[in-house]
Design a protein around this motif. Structure first.
Motif, PDB file in Angstrom:
ATOM      1  N   GLY A  71       0.772  -1.232   0.000  1.00 39.43           N
ATOM      2  CA  GLY A  71       0.000   0.000   0.000  1.00 39.43           C
ATOM      3  C   GLY A  71       0.801   1.280   0.000  1.00 39.43           C
ATOM      4  N   LEU A  72       2.048   1.252  -0.492  1.00 35.97           N
ATOM      5  CA  LEU A  72       2.885   2.451  -0.488  1.00 35.97           C
ATOM      6  C   LEU A  72       3.056   3.072  -1.874  1.00 35.97           C
ATOM      7  N   GLY A  73       2.377   2.548  -2.860  1.00 40.88           N
ATOM      8  CA  GLY A  73       2.616   2.953  -4.237  1.00 40.88           C
ATOM      9  C   GLY A  73       2.028   4.295  -4.630  1.00 40.88           C
ATOM     10  N   PRO A  74       2.077   4.621  -5.953  1.00 45.79           N
ATOM     11  CA  PRO A  74       1.720   5.953  -6.438  1.00 45.79           C
ATOM     12  C   PRO A  74       0.261   6.108  -6.872  1.00 45.79           C
ATOM     13  N   ALA A  97      13.934  16.951   1.834  1.00 41.55           N
ATOM     14  CA  ALA A  97      14.850  15.833   1.574  1.00 41.55           C
ATOM     15  C   ALA A  97      14.137  14.710   0.830  1.00 41.55           C
ATOM     16  N   ASN A  98      12.894  14.432   1.193  1.00 43.33           N
ATOM     17  CA  ASN A  98      12.155  13.367   0.518  1.00 43.33           C
ATOM     18  C   ASN A  98      11.864  13.741  -0.936  1.00 43.33           C
ATOM     19  N   VAL A  99      11.487  14.994  -1.167  1.00 43.30           N
ATOM     20  CA  VAL A  99      11.206  15.440  -2.536  1.00 43.30           C
ATOM     21  C   VAL A  99      12.478  15.410  -3.376  1.00 43.30           C
ATOM     22  N   ALA A 100      13.595  15.818  -2.791  1.00 46.63           N
ATOM     23  CA  ALA A 100      14.869  15.787  -3.517  1.00 46.63           C
ATOM     24  C   ALA A 100      15.243  14.352  -3.870  1.00 46.63           C
ATOM     25  N   TRP A 101      15.004  13.430  -2.941  1.00 48.77           N
ATOM     26  CA  TRP A 101      15.287  12.015  -3.204  1.00 48.77           C
ATOM     27  C   TRP A 101      14.458  11.523  -4.383  1.00 48.77           C
ATOM     28  N   MET A 102      13.164  11.881  -4.400  1.00 52.35           N
ATOM     29  CA  MET A 102      12.290  11.436  -5.483  1.00 52.35           C
ATOM     30  C   MET A 102      12.681  12.072  -6.803  1.00 52.35           C
ATOM     31  N   LEU A 125       5.075  12.120  -6.320  1.00 52.45           N
ATOM     32  CA  LEU A 125       5.145  13.039  -5.182  1.00 52.45           C
ATOM     33  C   LEU A 125       4.314  12.539  -4.004  1.00 52.45           C
ATOM     34  N   LYS A 126       3.229  11.824  -4.288  1.00 50.61           N
ATOM     35  CA  LYS A 126       2.415  11.230  -3.217  1.00 50.61           C
ATOM     36  C   LYS A 126       3.275  10.365  -2.300  1.00 50.61           C
TER      37      LYS A 126
END
Length: 256
Positions: A71-74, A97-102, A125-126
């Motif tokens: 249940g972690l998908g987009p 940091a999470n957005v930069a990683w993505m 982004l979700k």
């Protein structure tokens, strides 16, 4: 002994479309660590079901650790992170940091021809939005970040992992295993008897009473039964030694 629970969040498992294997694999990993797998449950992808299940695992089951699977998908049906956030009363936030990683994952994926754009779309982004105050777990294989959330009276540490088995395993090894407090390894000792089960009702009952710290089970197979004792190595072996002595006449197949 530390106790861990696994909550599988997957309509595809409940619908019979996928055989769930992550909890079985995890059980094999934590047993030598002296961590007891105390509960495995599967709930649907419906948000109220996820929230209720996560709350129960965190607040009612006396667990030290919880691992969720799936249940972690987009896509919109991936609601685990939202359910965990609601269960602990925290908003979902996307840290820089999470957005930069993505963005980096998306850039590389676009170069490889996997993503349409080098910039993450709304579905990607979700997956950067985690419960506020949680720690992010990297995913070296996929694009779904995991979260580490601490809540409940013990308190209990919850890890969200993807349902895809190779991602689940990689993230467990990288981010979950190092955070589990190991204890005395849990040992299973087995004995094969060539007999039918009911003959051993009284003997098994006596041994169960004499060894309350050992999990004792009898499992019928074709033409024989398997007796298994699980606990510390010394206690499990001692129980099986007593069972072997009581069943000496049934340790080899009886002539037909």
């Amino acid at each position: 002994m530390k106790r861990i629970g696994v909550l599988v969040i997957a309509d595809e498992v409940l619908g019979g479309h996928v055989h769930e294997s992550n909890s079985h694999w995890l059980a094999q990993q934590v047993k030598p660590m002296g961590v007891k797998l105390a509960r495995v449950e599967t709930c649907s992808d419906d948000l109220p079901d996820i929230v209720a299940s996560v709350r129960r695992f965190l607040f009612d089951l006396d667990l030290d650790y919880v691992v969720t699977s799936g249940g972690l998908g987009p896509t919109p049906d991936d609601r685990t992170m939202e359910g965990v956030a609601k269960a602990v009363g925290a908003p979902l936030v996307a840290t820089a940091a999470n957005v930069a990683w993505m963005r980096e994952r998306c850039r590389v994926g676009h170069q490889l021809g996997y993503f349409q754009s080098s910039e993450p779309n709304e579905g990607l982004l979700k997956m950067t939005r985690l419960p506020e105050g949680s720690d992010a777990m990297p995913n070296d294989i996929g694009t779904a970040l995991g979260a580490i959330v601490t809540a409940g009276p013990r308190p209990t540490v919850l890890f969200t992992l993807p349902g895809v088995p190779h991602e689940f395993m990689k993230m467990f090894e990288q981010s979950v295993r190092p955070r589990l407090k190991a204890g005395t390894p849990i040992h299973s000792e087995e004995l094969i008897l060539y007999s039918e089960e009911s003959r051993w009702f009284e003997t098994l009952g006596r041994l169960e009473t004499a060894y309350p710290d050992v999990v004792l089970g009898s499992y019928p197979e074709r033409g024989r039964i398997l007796i298994r004792a699980t606990g510390t190595e010394a206690r499990a072996k001692a129980l099986i030694a007593e069972m072997r002595a009581a069943a000496a006449a049934y340790l080899t197949p009886r002539p037909r």
